[in-house]
Design a protein around this motif. Structure first.
Motif, PDB file in Angstrom:
ATOM      1  N   VAL A  87       4.326   1.635  -4.471  1.00  0.00           N
ATOM      2  CA  VAL A  87       4.909   2.727  -4.000  1.00  0.00           C
ATOM      3  C   VAL A  87       5.886   3.314  -5.146  1.00  0.00           C
ATOM      4  N   ALA A  96       5.338   4.693   3.534  1.00  0.00           N
ATOM      5  CA  ALA A  96       4.083   4.601   3.345  1.00  0.00           C
ATOM      6  C   ALA A  96       3.330   4.250   4.736  1.00  0.00           C
ATOM      7  N   GLY A 153       3.287  11.630  -2.925  1.00  0.00           N
ATOM      8  CA  GLY A 153       3.212  10.058  -2.828  1.00  0.00           C
ATOM      9  C   GLY A 153       4.419   9.570  -2.033  1.00  0.00           C
ATOM     10  N   SER A 154       4.018   8.718  -1.087  1.00  0.00           N
ATOM     11  CA  SER A 154       5.198   8.059  -0.195  1.00  0.00           C
ATOM     12  C   SER A 154       6.327   7.625  -0.951  1.00  0.00           C
ATOM     13  N   ILE A 169      -5.313   5.879   0.390  1.00  0.00           N
ATOM     14  CA  ILE A 169      -4.421   4.774   0.582  1.00  0.00           C
ATOM     15  C   ILE A 169      -5.031   3.786  -0.899  1.00  0.00           C
ATOM     16  N   GLN A 198       0.751  -1.207   0.135  1.00  0.00           N
ATOM     17  CA  GLN A 198       0.123  -0.052  -0.108  1.00  0.00           C
ATOM     18  C   GLN A 198       0.924   1.255   0.011  1.00  0.00           C
ATOM     19  N   THR A 199       0.221   2.398  -0.457  1.00  0.00           N
ATOM     20  CA  THR A 199       1.113   3.693  -0.382  1.00  0.00           C
ATOM     21  C   THR A 199      -0.096   4.524   0.063  1.00  0.00           C
ATOM     22  N   PHE A 200       0.588   5.903   0.398  1.00  0.00           N
ATOM     23  CA  PHE A 200      -0.368   6.927   0.717  1.00  0.00           C
ATOM     24  C   PHE A 200       0.127   8.040  -0.229  1.00  0.00           C
ATOM     25  N   GLU A 227       2.990   7.136   7.139  1.00  0.00           N
ATOM     26  CA  GLU A 227       1.961   7.920   6.462  1.00  0.00           C
ATOM     27  C   GLU A 227       0.748   7.645   6.612  1.00  0.00           C
ATOM     28  N   ILE A 228       0.373   6.363   6.270  1.00  0.00           N
ATOM     29  CA  ILE A 228      -0.767   5.381   6.366  1.00  0.00           C
ATOM     30  C   ILE A 228      -1.358   5.618   7.707  1.00  0.00           C
TER      31      ILE A 228
END
Ligand code: CMP
Length: 143
Positions: free
Chosen positions: A81, A123, A116-117, A74, A3-5, A126-127
């Motif tokens: 990422v 990530a 973006g992370s 998310i 996952q990324t933020f 930040e999430i």
């Protein structure tokens, strides 16, 4: 699954780029796992950008992030990422390739539309900061 933020910054929201940006991530094949329109305060913005607190542009960056609502998201998927950063383009829009979000929609490093992370570890942090309750639980009745 990785996952990324991703955050659409105040200039991106104000300029009506939310749909365009979400569409790019969706069409690539990534899955939206969290989404909110939110105005953050100074303390929160300083926490998000804590790693940059010694930079000369830090105060301006914080002022910018608190200047209006942002869209916090998310996104999930294979290599999201690194691939997400490719979709976004280089931090400085002058260096961002045509076709990337910053390459198409920004000219100023201080108003670069989207965040973006930069790593899986960032990530995760930040999430955790933006979505303390985690991603939206996934349940579908559409069989
Ligand atoms: P972002 O991806 O959110 O990560 C850190 C942010 O700092 C970056 O995008 C830019 O908006 C901002 N930034 C980085 N370098 C500079 C700079 N030299 N001047 C102003 N802002 C910067």
């Amino acid at each position: 699954m990785e996952q990324t933020f991703i955050m659409i910054k105040p200039d991106g929201v104000q300029r009506g780029l939310v749909g365009e940006i979400i569409g790019r991530f969706e069409k690539k094949g990534f899955s939206l796992k969290g989404l909110k329109l939110i105005s953050v305060d100074r303390a929160f913005a300083e926490k998000h950008y804590a790693d940059l607190s010694a930079k000369p542009f830090f105060n301006g960056l914080v002022e910018y992030i608190i200047s209006g609502p942002v869209v916090a998201m998310i996104w999930e998927g294979k290599n999201v990422v690194v691939t997400g950063r490719k979709i976004i383009g280089a931090t400085n829009p002058s260096d961002a390739a045509p076709g990337t979000i910053r390459g198409e929609y920004a000219i100023d490093i201080g108003r670069n539309v989207i965040h973006g992370s930069d790593s899986v570890e960032s990530a995760r942090k930040e999430i955790g900061l933006w979505f303390p309750d985690g991603a939206v639980p996934w349940r579908s009745n559409l069989e």
